[in-house]
Write a protein that holds these residues in place. Sequence first.
Motif, PDB file in Angstrom:
ATOM      1  N   MET A 162       3.113  -0.546   0.311  1.00 50.63           N
ATOM      2  CA  MET A 162       2.421  -1.512  -0.511  1.00 50.63           C
ATOM      3  C   MET A 162       3.247  -1.786  -1.770  1.00 50.63           C
ATOM      4  O   MET A 162       3.992  -0.925  -2.224  1.00 50.63           O
ATOM      5  CB  MET A 162       1.040  -0.984  -0.880  1.00 50.63           C
ATOM      6  CG  MET A 162       0.063  -0.931   0.292  1.00 50.63           C
ATOM      7  SD  MET A 162      -0.352  -2.552   0.957  1.00 50.63           S
ATOM      8  CE  MET A 162       0.677  -2.577   2.432  1.00 50.63           C
ATOM      9  N   SER A 190      -1.041   1.829  -2.560  1.00 49.91           N
ATOM     10  CA  SER A 190       0.144   1.645  -3.404  1.00 49.91           C
ATOM     11  C   SER A 190       0.237   2.836  -4.343  1.00 49.91           C
ATOM     12  O   SER A 190      -0.746   3.181  -5.009  1.00 49.91           O
ATOM     13  CB  SER A 190       0.004   0.337  -4.193  1.00 49.91           C
ATOM     14  OG  SER A 190       1.126   0.109  -5.004  1.00 49.91           O
ATOM     15  N   THR A 191       1.410   3.479  -4.402  1.00 48.40           N
ATOM     16  CA  THR A 191       1.537   4.754  -5.110  1.00 48.40           C
ATOM     17  C   THR A 191       2.802   4.805  -5.942  1.00 48.40           C
ATOM     18  O   THR A 191       3.857   4.300  -5.537  1.00 48.40           O
ATOM     19  CB  THR A 191       1.557   5.923  -4.096  1.00 48.40           C
ATOM     20  OG1 THR A 191       0.296   5.981  -3.421  1.00 48.40           O
ATOM     21  CG2 THR A 191       1.787   7.254  -4.785  1.00 48.40           C
ATOM     22  N   LEU A 215       1.076  -1.741  -9.687  1.00 50.96           N
ATOM     23  CA  LEU A 215       0.641  -1.424  -8.336  1.00 50.96           C
ATOM     24  C   LEU A 215      -0.301  -2.514  -7.854  1.00 50.96           C
ATOM     25  O   LEU A 215      -1.116  -3.034  -8.618  1.00 50.96           O
ATOM     26  CB  LEU A 215      -0.098  -0.081  -8.297  1.00 50.96           C
ATOM     27  CG  LEU A 215       0.614   1.153  -8.862  1.00 50.96           C
ATOM     28  CD1 LEU A 215      -0.290   2.372  -8.754  1.00 50.96           C
ATOM     29  CD2 LEU A 215       1.923   1.406  -8.144  1.00 50.96           C
ATOM     30  N   SER A 216      -0.218  -2.867  -6.585  1.00 50.35           N
ATOM     31  CA  SER A 216      -1.138  -3.857  -6.013  1.00 50.35           C
ATOM     32  C   SER A 216      -1.401  -3.502  -4.559  1.00 50.35           C
ATOM     33  O   SER A 216      -0.618  -2.787  -3.929  1.00 50.35           O
ATOM     34  CB  SER A 216      -0.551  -5.273  -6.120  1.00 50.35           C
ATOM     35  OG  SER A 216       0.704  -5.354  -5.478  1.00 50.35           O
ATOM     36  N   GLU A 217      -2.536  -3.997  -4.049  1.00 52.10           N
ATOM     37  CA  GLU A 217      -2.889  -3.722  -2.649  1.00 52.10           C
ATOM     38  C   GLU A 217      -3.506  -4.981  -2.036  1.00 52.10           C
ATOM     39  O   GLU A 217      -3.822  -5.929  -2.748  1.00 52.10           O
ATOM     40  CB  GLU A 217      -3.776  -2.479  -2.547  1.00 52.10           C
ATOM     41  CG  GLU A 217      -5.047  -2.503  -3.353  1.00 52.10           C
ATOM     42  CD  GLU A 217      -6.143  -3.286  -2.676  1.00 52.10           C
ATOM     43  OE1 GLU A 217      -6.257  -3.230  -1.447  1.00 52.10           O
ATOM     44  OE2 GLU A 217      -6.891  -3.978  -3.389  1.00 52.10           O
ATOM     45  N   VAL A 255       5.026  -2.026  -5.201  1.00 54.68           N
ATOM     46  CA  VAL A 255       5.149  -1.319  -6.467  1.00 54.68           C
ATOM     47  C   VAL A 255       6.294  -1.991  -7.211  1.00 54.68           C
ATOM     48  O   VAL A 255       7.435  -1.969  -6.742  1.00 54.68           O
ATOM     49  CB  VAL A 255       5.449   0.184  -6.263  1.00 54.68           C
ATOM     50  CG1 VAL A 255       5.628   0.867  -7.607  1.00 54.68           C
ATOM     51  CG2 VAL A 255       4.344   0.857  -5.471  1.00 54.68           C
ATOM     52  N   THR A 269      -5.323  -4.406  -8.663  1.00 54.83           N
ATOM     53  CA  THR A 269      -4.053  -4.022  -9.267  1.00 54.83           C
ATOM     54  C   THR A 269      -4.266  -2.896 -10.268  1.00 54.83           C
ATOM     55  O   THR A 269      -5.376  -2.676 -10.755  1.00 54.83           O
ATOM     56  CB  THR A 269      -3.389  -5.202 -10.007  1.00 54.83           C
ATOM     57  OG1 THR A 269      -4.261  -5.645 -11.063  1.00 54.83           O
ATOM     58  CG2 THR A 269      -3.093  -6.355  -9.072  1.00 54.83           C
ATOM     59  N   SER A 319      -2.363   6.468  -7.326  1.00 54.18           N
ATOM     60  CA  SER A 319      -2.488   5.714  -6.083  1.00 54.18           C
ATOM     61  C   SER A 319      -3.628   4.704  -6.209  1.00 54.18           C
ATOM     62  O   SER A 319      -4.711   5.032  -6.700  1.00 54.18           O
ATOM     63  CB  SER A 319      -2.767   6.649  -4.900  1.00 54.18           C
ATOM     64  OG  SER A 319      -1.685   7.541  -4.699  1.00 54.18           O
ATOM     65  N   SER A 360      -5.935   1.915  -4.026  1.00 57.86           N
ATOM     66  CA  SER A 360      -6.375   1.345  -2.757  1.00 57.86           C
ATOM     67  C   SER A 360      -7.601   0.490  -3.047  1.00 57.86           C
ATOM     68  O   SER A 360      -8.043   0.395  -4.197  1.00 57.86           O
ATOM     69  CB  SER A 360      -6.683   2.451  -1.739  1.00 57.86           C
ATOM     70  OG  SER A 360      -7.636   3.359  -2.256  1.00 57.86           O
TER      71      SER A 360
END
Length: 310
Positions: free
Chosen positions: A1, A104-105, A17-19, A3, A24, A131, A133
């Motif tokens: 995911m 996303s981590t 971070l985004s998913e 980063v 975000t 992380s 999610s």
Amino acid sequence: MPVNMINDADGSPRVILSEPTGSTAEVLLYGGQVVSWKNERREELLFVTKKALWKPSKAVRGGIPIYFPQFANFGPLERHGFARNRLWSLDPSPSPLSPANNQSTVDLILRCTEDDLKAWPHRFELRLRISLSAGKLTLIPRVRNTDNKAFSFTFALRNYFSVSDISLICSEVRIEGLETLDYFDNLMQRQRYTEQADAITFDGEIDRVYLSTPTKIAIIDHEKKRTFVLRKEGMGDSAVWNPWDKKAKALPDMGDEDFKIMLCVDSAAIETPVTLKPLEEWKGRQELSAVSSSYCSGQLDPRKVLHGFS
């Protein structure tokens, strides 16, 4: 995911971070601090004051600052320790990730400096995995003793939640899960009391450390029809803080009215410091989730929130 690393206008590094659902999170390398967590509707779930000082030398007022190796003034170091006022790095050797879909981590690390050793003479590595999610933000801190002697520390993840106006007489922002527990009241010279209320509500300044708290706590906001669920492991205490009007006006990096729309509920290890022998490691875990709720219409009983999530 995805980063992504960007630099702010002053050159300070920030991780985004985004998913897939659209939520975000943003993390500053300075302090290893989460400063934004938005849901799929782009609603900000964390509070950050508009008067925050976005430059190294001071932690940002809001988000999720990290308190290590000391909470508050419970020791000889600067208030809340030095970890929140240091530049962290991306961890070059993180522990393996367990399989996870659509997550996303980022892994960060803070190692002691020679200046740190002058104030706190213990060598350590502090790692943090963040992380993201769908609907969930997870922080996993780890402290490793890299010294040749044992040391003890206290620790907290201070969560600044964004809430509806808690200063209103009709406000229905409340915390459930801490009732009947003992707490230290920092406004009363850290005297110990037992919580008598069915839920914690707010009509003035609060600065308490609740002891031996459950692994799940709910922060219920009827006005926003939202419930935050805080799950934690390895951190047996929970601090609750709101400065109210007089203290907010006295804080240079906080707006006079900011106290109305924020509430801190921490995951912490305070009453019993963590002690590590050489090469030992401590690990904590905090999972924040935000669920839609409409208590007034009976769609979700907040008491079930504490028991209905695994």
